[in-house]
Design a protein around this motif. Structure first.
Motif, PDB file in Angstrom:
ATOM      1  N   GLU A  38     -12.886  16.046   0.608  1.00  0.00           N
ATOM      2  CA  GLU A  38     -12.398  16.866  -0.501  1.00  0.00           C
ATOM      3  C   GLU A  38     -13.474  17.029  -1.578  1.00  0.00           C
ATOM      4  N   SER A  52     -15.392  19.879  -0.349  1.00  0.00           N
ATOM      5  CA  SER A  52     -14.625  21.104  -0.574  1.00  0.00           C
ATOM      6  C   SER A  52     -14.778  21.580  -2.013  1.00  0.00           C
ATOM      7  N   THR A  60      -8.501  22.413  -2.546  1.00  0.00           N
ATOM      8  CA  THR A  60      -8.091  21.011  -2.712  1.00  0.00           C
ATOM      9  C   THR A  60      -6.690  20.893  -3.294  1.00  0.00           C
ATOM     10  N   ASP A  61      -6.229  21.932  -4.008  1.00  0.00           N
ATOM     11  CA  ASP A  61      -4.902  21.887  -4.622  1.00  0.00           C
ATOM     12  C   ASP A  61      -3.835  22.532  -3.741  1.00  0.00           C
ATOM     13  N   SER A  62      -4.209  23.020  -2.550  1.00  0.00           N
ATOM     14  CA  SER A  62      -3.257  23.739  -1.700  1.00  0.00           C
ATOM     15  C   SER A  62      -2.458  22.760  -0.853  1.00  0.00           C
ATOM     16  N   PRO A  87      -5.150  21.057   2.412  1.00  0.00           N
ATOM     17  CA  PRO A  87      -6.545  20.885   1.966  1.00  0.00           C
ATOM     18  C   PRO A  87      -7.480  20.746   3.165  1.00  0.00           C
TER      19      PRO A  87
END
Length: 727
Positions: free
Chosen positions: A58, A61, A75-77, A80
């Protein structure tokens, strides 16, 4: 412990597909247990250049700025990058990255597909391959999805050129128990020769112990460790091996295996050493700053010059950077860049800056064996400096035999050395006598090294451009001169790259008297794209000439031939016929019949200055589906009307959509309604493309002249052909 390699897996490796190898994909190798990126190929490193591996998935990402379709951070989905790498969702997810790479633009849509290595040897099952492919490669995406779906994803990582090895630290001396097929290509050792041995057998007498100590310390701490080691192949040749070794733990936290990713980074190491040598010289100039303000200014100038030279692409660029900036900054009254001819018989000026007015013209070329400072500098590979003209004459009594020396003061002659070759020289001349401190000479020699690299790079680019320009010209058509039609064309390569690409135009007078027109664009901007274009162009010309068929049928035949003959590459194109039935002839009209395979629409410029975009329902480009339905469209072509066919390089700009580009194109056409075709095409290129085109651009303009008026001289003599019937 038994080796995880058996006959079945060896047979499997022999038929590996190459989803991640044949297409420009960013590839990450991920430790799914530790959720860490342990390897990244060059394209992946370009998306997150500031990270040092290993790194959390992450974190990578976030560093790459990955976003989903809504614009939010990946990362907030709900899925991720960690989840995608684990194969959730199996079909992948559409994302974009903040930075560009050699294969993708910033914020271009990428398809991220995770492929756990489920069928690989057991220690690799805690690894996953994460592939990011531009969505413009649907075949590659489909192949990767299929690989992920049927649990054969490990084939892609093996076929992608990654060299993998597994060792057993529980056995005596941590022997290798499995190596990937590419291990032999990297090292020259077969798996039979490597298995059962500790990988230190690749080391030799010159292997640096420092990275080995780093490697041992990291392994002792049971951490993922990355380092570069000098290794030796089976034939004794040396190479720099970049190693990323990760431990594999069992349920009790005991290390059971070690997995390594290996790659040959010899070219990068040697290039870095060359840069370090030049930078060390610049650093020496920087240290001279403490002695005097002038020396400090000199060092800053060289740093600026070194950065400016990296952006040059032609010899003229190099000369302008060196002489146009360096001479004035150093107080020199004149200067010049000279290039050595291939036979090393002479030096010739590329350009000069304010050379003395009384300098004889014969000084523009210096013989290699002459008794002149420049010739001595390149022969001896040493800097030649003279504080004044008297010192110059004393050191080179034969110099005045070449030509009378101008009034001058100090001068310096710097050979340009690129490895074993002398590629040229720099000369700087001052009006007055002067001394040149050793620190400044050292810095100038550093500049000469940077300049030599820039000259060598520019010369190679010039040779390549020359070759590809010959190729491009051989593929462009000499336009016919049909009666009452005037045809003119242009091809402009992109300002960067290889001056060749997949854009083309074509025109053929057919046996039935009709004139066939083609404008097309093969994906890509290199020699491969030009080669694919040549294949498509030849097929299309043959199909159009072979029989009287509507354009849609001809393009359908082309689609089927591309599939059957395995012609690579995708392309957009417009194929048109200008034809005239007896009824049209009575009214002085012609008829345009065309089909459009995913290409920007043609535009019609009428004699009154109005324009019409010949838009049609979008149809698939060539090479996507051989059975795609194609349709013909017709438009009356009145006397005096001008038809423009073009590729997207004319209207596409960074930050502007195609619709805006077409609006600008229509306006520019209207401005030139009374122009000749030559003037019209020149005006379009000047207004819409400029001197530094971002993309290749091809134009084909056709003007219908009235049959009852004399044919313009610039349209050529014309020729008589049978009148065509509409098909």
């Amino acid at each position: 412990m038994n080796s995880p390699v058996d006959g079945a897996s060896m047979a499997l490796a022999a038929e590996l597909p190459s989803v991640a190898h044949d297409f420009p994909a960013a590839v990450l190798l991920i430790d799914t247990d530790a959720e860490q990126v342990v390897f990244a190929n060059d394209l992946a490193l370009q998306l997150a250049p500031d990270l040092t591996l290993p790194v959390r998935v992450e974190d990578w990402s976030r560093a790459a700025g990955l976003q989903v379709l809504s614009g939010g951070e990946l990362t907030d989905s709900s899925t991720p990058l960690t989840a995608i790498a684990s194969g959730d969702p199996e079909s992948g997810r559409q994302v974009s990255a903040a930075l560009r790479s050699e294969a993708s633009r910033a914020r271009e849509w990428l398809w991220a597909i995770g492929m756990p290595l489920q069928g690989a040897p057991e220690p690799l099952r805690a690894r996953a391959l994460l592939v990011l492919l531009p969505v413009r490669f649907p075949e590659a995406i489909a192949g990767a999805q299929a690989a992920a779906a049927d649990s054969r994803a490990h084939r892609s990582v093996l076929a992608s050129g990654l060299t993998l090895a597994i060792s057993d630290p529980t056995a005596d001396d941590d022997p290798l128990i499995w190596v990937s097929p590419s291990f032999e290509q990297l090292t020259g050792y077969t798996s039979a020769e490597a298995l059962g041995r500790n990988c230190r057998f690749l080391q030799g007498r010159d292997t640096d112990p420092e990275p080995l100590a780093t490697l041992r310390a990291g392994l002792a701490r049971e951490e993922t460790v990355s380092t570069t080691v000098l290794n030796y192949r089976h034939d004794g040749s040396a190479f720099y091996n970049h190693l990323v070794i990760s431990p594999v733990f069992d349920a009790e936290g005991v290390v059971t295996h070690r997995v390594s990713v290996q790659s040959d980074v010899t070219a990068q190491v040697l290039a870095a050493r060359e840069r370090d040598v030049a930078r060390a010289a610049v650093e020496e100039a920087r240290r001279a700053e403490a002695a005097a303000e002038e020396a400090g200014r000199f060092g800053r100038l060289l740093l600026t010059m070194s950065e400016a030279l990296t952006a040059t692409t032609t010899l003229q660029d190099v000369a302008a950077t060196v002489t146009g900036v360096l001479a004035p900054e150093l107080g020199a009254s004149s200067g010049g860049l000279l290039i050595a001819d291939p036979a090393r018989t002479s030096l010739e000026f590329v350009t000069t800056v304010a050379m003395p007015a009384d300098l004889d013209a014969s000084w523009s070329r210096i013989g290699w064996d002459e008794d002149a400072p420049l010739a001595v500098a390149v022969r001896t590979r040493q800097t030649v400096f003279h504080r004044d003209v008297a010192a110059l004459k004393a050191a080179h009594p034969g110099v005045t035999a070449h030509a009378e020396l101008p009034a001058m003061g100090a001068s310096i002659n710097l050979p340009l050395l690129a490895g074993a070759d002398v590629v040229g020289a720099i000369v700087l001349i001052w009006d007055s006598p002067m001394e040149l401190p050793p620190q400044q000479r050292t810095a100038l020699q550093a500049l000469a090294r940077y300049t030599a690299q820039a000259v060598q790079r520019a010369s190679l680019l010039a040779d390549r451009r020359s070759a590809v320009e010959v190729l491009q010209q051989s593929l462009l058509t000499q336009l016919p001169e049909p009666d009452h039609l005037e045809l003119r064309s242009r091809y402009v390569p992109a300002a960067v790259g290889e001056s060749v690409g997949g854009d083309w135009y074509d025109a053929v007078v057919l046996p039935d008297g009709a004139t066939a027109l083609v404008i097309g664009d093969v994906t890509g901007h290199d020699v491969a794209a030009a080669a694919h274009m040549g294949q498509l162009r030849g097929l299309l010309r043959a199909f159009a000439y072979d029989r009287v068929d509507p354009p849609a049928e001809i393009v359908g035949r082309l689609d089927r031939a591309v599939e059957g003959l395995h012609v690579e590459g995708l392309a957009t194109l417009v194929l048109a016929r200008i034809e005239q039935t007896p009824e049209d002839a009575e009214q002085g009209l012609r008829r345009l019949r065309w089909t459009n395979a995913g290409h920007p629409p043609p535009i019609l410029l009428r004699p009154d200055g109005s324009t019409q975009v010949l838009e049609t329902t979008p149809e698939l480009m060539i090479g996507v589906r051989p059975d795609a339905r194609r349709n013909d469209h017709t438009q009356v072509l009145a006397p005096g009307a001008t038809l423009l066919l073009y590729t997207d390089g004319l209207i596409e700009r960074r930050g502007r959509d195609l619709d805006e580009g077409i609006v600008d194109l229509r306006r520019t056409l209207t401005e030139c309604v009374d122009c000749t075709l030559e003037e019209l095409l020149d005006h379009l290129l000047a207004e819409l493309v400029g001197s530094s085109p971002q993309d290749d651009c091809a134009l084909l303009a056709v003007r219908a002249h009235p049959e009852d008026r004399p044919r313009p001289a610039e349209a050529g003599p014309g020729h008589t052909a049978p009148r065509s019937e509409a098909t």
